[in-house]
Design an enzyme around this catalytic site. Structure first.
Site, PDB file in Angstrom:
ATOM      1  N   HIS A  91       0.647  -1.363  -0.127  1.00 14.45           N
ATOM      2  CA  HIS A  91       0.004   0.071  -0.161  1.00 14.45           C
ATOM      3  C   HIS A  91       0.858   1.269  -0.035  1.00 14.45           C
ATOM      4  O   HIS A  91       0.382   2.451  -0.186  1.00 14.45           O
ATOM      5  CB  HIS A  91      -0.781   0.083   1.076  1.00 14.45           C
ATOM      6  CG  HIS A  91      -0.286   0.180   2.497  1.00 14.45           C
ATOM      7  ND1 HIS A  91      -0.100  -0.765   3.410  1.00 14.45           N
ATOM      8  CD2 HIS A  91      -0.050   1.466   2.955  1.00 14.45           C
ATOM      9  CE1 HIS A  91       0.568  -0.244   4.321  1.00 14.45           C
ATOM     10  NE2 HIS A  91       0.517   1.028   4.446  1.00 14.45           N
ATOM     11  N   GLU A  93      19.684   6.465   6.887  1.00 15.36           N
ATOM     12  CA  GLU A  93      19.039   7.623   7.744  1.00 15.36           C
ATOM     13  C   GLU A  93      18.751   7.186   9.342  1.00 15.36           C
ATOM     14  O   GLU A  93      18.841   6.433   9.606  1.00 15.36           O
ATOM     15  CB  GLU A  93      17.617   7.772   7.185  1.00 15.36           C
ATOM     16  CG  GLU A  93      16.530   8.874   7.657  1.00 15.36           C
ATOM     17  CD  GLU A  93      17.124  10.288   7.372  1.00 15.36           C
ATOM     18  OE1 GLU A  93      18.294  10.534   7.857  1.00 15.36           O
ATOM     19  OE2 GLU A  93      16.672  10.987   6.523  1.00 15.36           O
ATOM     20  N   ASP A 134      18.202  10.643  11.825  1.00 14.51           N
ATOM     21  CA  ASP A 134      17.435  12.017  11.792  1.00 14.51           C
ATOM     22  C   ASP A 134      16.901  12.636  10.346  1.00 14.51           C
ATOM     23  O   ASP A 134      17.560  13.080   9.497  1.00 14.51           O
ATOM     24  CB  ASP A 134      18.177  13.060  12.744  1.00 14.51           C
ATOM     25  CG  ASP A 134      17.686  14.478  12.925  1.00 14.51           C
ATOM     26  OD1 ASP A 134      16.489  14.397  12.323  1.00 14.51           O
ATOM     27  OD2 ASP A 134      18.020  15.176  13.642  1.00 14.51           O
ATOM     28  N   ASP A 166       0.060  -7.637   1.604  1.00 17.37           N
ATOM     29  CA  ASP A 166       0.311  -6.205   1.543  1.00 17.37           C
ATOM     30  C   ASP A 166       1.835  -6.219   1.615  1.00 17.37           C
ATOM     31  O   ASP A 166       2.665  -6.158   2.794  1.00 17.37           O
ATOM     32  CB  ASP A 166      -0.256  -5.503   2.774  1.00 17.37           C
ATOM     33  CG  ASP A 166       0.049  -4.114   2.805  1.00 17.37           C
ATOM     34  OD1 ASP A 166       0.529  -3.614   1.777  1.00 17.37           O
ATOM     35  OD2 ASP A 166      -0.188  -3.645   3.805  1.00 17.37           O
ATOM     36  N   SER A 224       4.569   2.080   7.900  1.00 15.99           N
ATOM     37  CA  SER A 224       4.063   1.373   7.214  1.00 15.99           C
ATOM     38  C   SER A 224       5.442   0.869   6.170  1.00 15.99           C
ATOM     39  O   SER A 224       6.052   1.777   5.991  1.00 15.99           O
ATOM     40  CB  SER A 224       3.066   1.866   6.120  1.00 15.99           C
ATOM     41  OG  SER A 224       1.609   2.050   6.640  1.00 15.99           O
TER      42      SER A 224
END
Length: 510
Positions: A303, A322, A324, A357, A454
């Site tokens: 999604h 990554e 911050d 999903d 997600s």
């Protein structure tokens, strides 16, 4: 921490290869899980292939003119090509005939077979398969003015190919340009020219593409038998000891001033503590999480990479290393990478259920884990046969710290420890049919993933390595709602699908 696409959504849709190991982990797991037959044919990429649009040039251009430079046929007796060294465009694009080979939908030979390839073809090369090219008419002379071209490519941009001619008989010339020849090119290097009786022997490409060109000259020669050559993958280099999957950066420091940031019941992760977690940047300042599984692919939720989160004909960006989100100076490994394509599970349909999903994001160019270790590295695959019942697990992401009350987003990556819940129990917490055996549920009092988590990982520690067992999918309308577990796509059930999509990509050893 959570990951629903938008606060309005009450389905909390929460918005591994470079180095070879003697056993390829994902493939081993899939054979343990289920015996499947994967059809391996040439994949037809619409438009440009990965790397072309950004100038990377890792793949041949569909319909691109060959070559890019000038040059023309000699009027009579002259050398070919002209002094500029470019092949003639001859007024047509490459390939003029043939195209992709074998055609989409056709059967593909199994490992150990040799596959004859016609002139003017673009061919994806697979391990264990040899590809035979012959000059037209072989073992008889080719007709005059015959120009035959082949493009070979391997999707794994770190792999190389070799070409060897078992039979090579062409008239000799001083520089192999005044008569029939076979020319080999790869990457940015110029052509290597072969004529006479000395054809290429184990000539290696310098990139993941290899181009072969045969020119029969303007007059046939009875002494010219032609060429018979074979193309295949070169032996991959041994795995580097610097590449490991699932190795958490537990000794990395906290970023100053960030120790108090919280998720829903969680805490801020240490700098690069989970080096496989990536930030998936979507349009309109939205984002999801993702998991590096090898140097080219990121695992995420379906999604996150389909409308409305990702509009049609658009691509996300991937931020590796990554920590911050508001700064880009954590380490030199923090980089924003372009994407060549996204792959959604074909059976995902949110309007009916949230099953399947799961999706993949393919990077435009491969990461070099030997250079990025330990700040950027892949996660290990899960044990497909394990249910992971009542297991202590960890979720990571940049999702909301709470919802719906006092919603706010953290600056740094958050982690929260929860425990898996039996699926049978989880089914009772949702509408009938919403939770299936293809999902994993997890919860703890006051702890949960949340909107914008997600696609992020649900992780379990196995010995000294971490495996990704779930992908943040959906949950209750209120994050960390008592008595309702968060729901994750069960990665172990989708290993066949993942292997089918990533092909021959490998992962690092644990």
């Amino acid at each position: 921490m959570g990951a629903r696409r938008t606060p309005e959504s009450f389905s909390r849709n929460r918005c591994f290869r470079v180095h070879e190991k003697s056993t390829e982990m994902w493939k081993q797991l899939i054979f343990l899980f289920v015996s499947i037959k994967v059809s391996r044919g040439v994949v037809f990429f619409p438009g440009n292939r990965p790397g072309v649009s950004s100038g990377g040039g890792n793949f041949p251009i569909i319909g691109g003119s060959f070559p890019s430079g000038g040059g023309s046929f000699p009027s009579s007796g002259g050398n070919f090509p002209t002094s500029g060294g470019n092949f003639p465009t001859s007024g047509g694009n490459f390939p003029s005939t043939g195209g992709f080979f074998p055609p989409p939908g056709s059967s593909f030979p199994v490992q150990g077979q040799t596959f004859p390839v016609p002139c003017n073809s673009q061919v994806e090369v697979f391990p264990g398969v040899s590809y035979s090219i012959l000059s037209p008419g072989y073992p008889s002379p080719s007709p005059p003015w015959t120009l035959c071209r082949w493009y070979f490519f391997v999707r794994d941009v770190t792999r190389r190919m070799t070409i060897t001619c078992q039979d090579f008989s062409l008239p000799a010339s001083s520089d192999c340009r005044g008569g029939p020849f076979l020319a080999i090119a790869s990457g940015a290097n110029g052509y290597q020219w072969f004529c006479g009786e000395n054809g290429p022997r184990n000539v290696a490409s310098t990139s993941n593409i290899l181009e072969a060109v045969f020119w029969a000259s303007w007059a046939s020669s009875a002494a010219s038998k032609g060429v018979s050559c074979t193309v295949g993958l070169a032996t991959a280099a041994p795995a580097s000891r610097t590449c490991r999957c699932g190795q958490r950066g537990t000794n990395n420091p906290m970023m100053p001033g960030l120790e108090t940031n919280r998720v829903v019941g969680g805490v801020a992760a240490r700098l690069h503590e989970f080096p496989w977690v990536v930030l998936l940047l979507l349009p309109e300042n939205r984002f999801c999480g993702g998991v590096l599984i090898n140097e080219l692919y990121v695992l995420t939720a379906a999604h996150c990479i389909r409308p409305p989160a990702l509009p049609t004909n658009t691509l996300p960006e991937v931020v590796v290393g990554e920590h911050d989100r508001t700064r880009a100076d954590e380490t030199a490994s923090t980089r924003t990478l372009s994407v060549s394509r996204v792959i959604n599970h074909e059976s995902y349909n949110e309007s009916i259920t949230s099953e399947n999903d799961i999706g993949l994001v393919q990077l435009s160019s491969a990461l070099d884990f030997a250079a990025t270790w330990p700040d950027v590295a892949p996660a290990c695959p899960p044990d497909a046969l394990s249910a992971y019942d009542s297991a202590n697990v960890t979720v990571a992401g940049w999702g909301y710290l709470s919802y719906p009350s006092n919603p706010s987003l953290p600056r740094v990556l958050q982690k929260v420890d929860v425990q898996t819940v039996p699926v049978s129990e989880c089914m009772k917490q949702y509408k009938k049919g919403k939770v299936t055996q293809n999902m994993i549920c997890a919860s703890a009092p006051g702890k949960d993933a949340c909107f914008s988590d997600s696609g992020g990982p649900l992780m379990a520690q196995q010995g000294d390595r971490w495996v990704v067992i779930g992908i943040v999918s959906f949950g209750p309308s209120a994050c960390a709602q008592p008595g309702v577990a968060g729901v994750y796509t069960r990665v172990g059930n989708y290993l066949p699908w993942i292997i089918d999509k990533i092909g021959n990509a490998r992962t690092c050893p644990p």
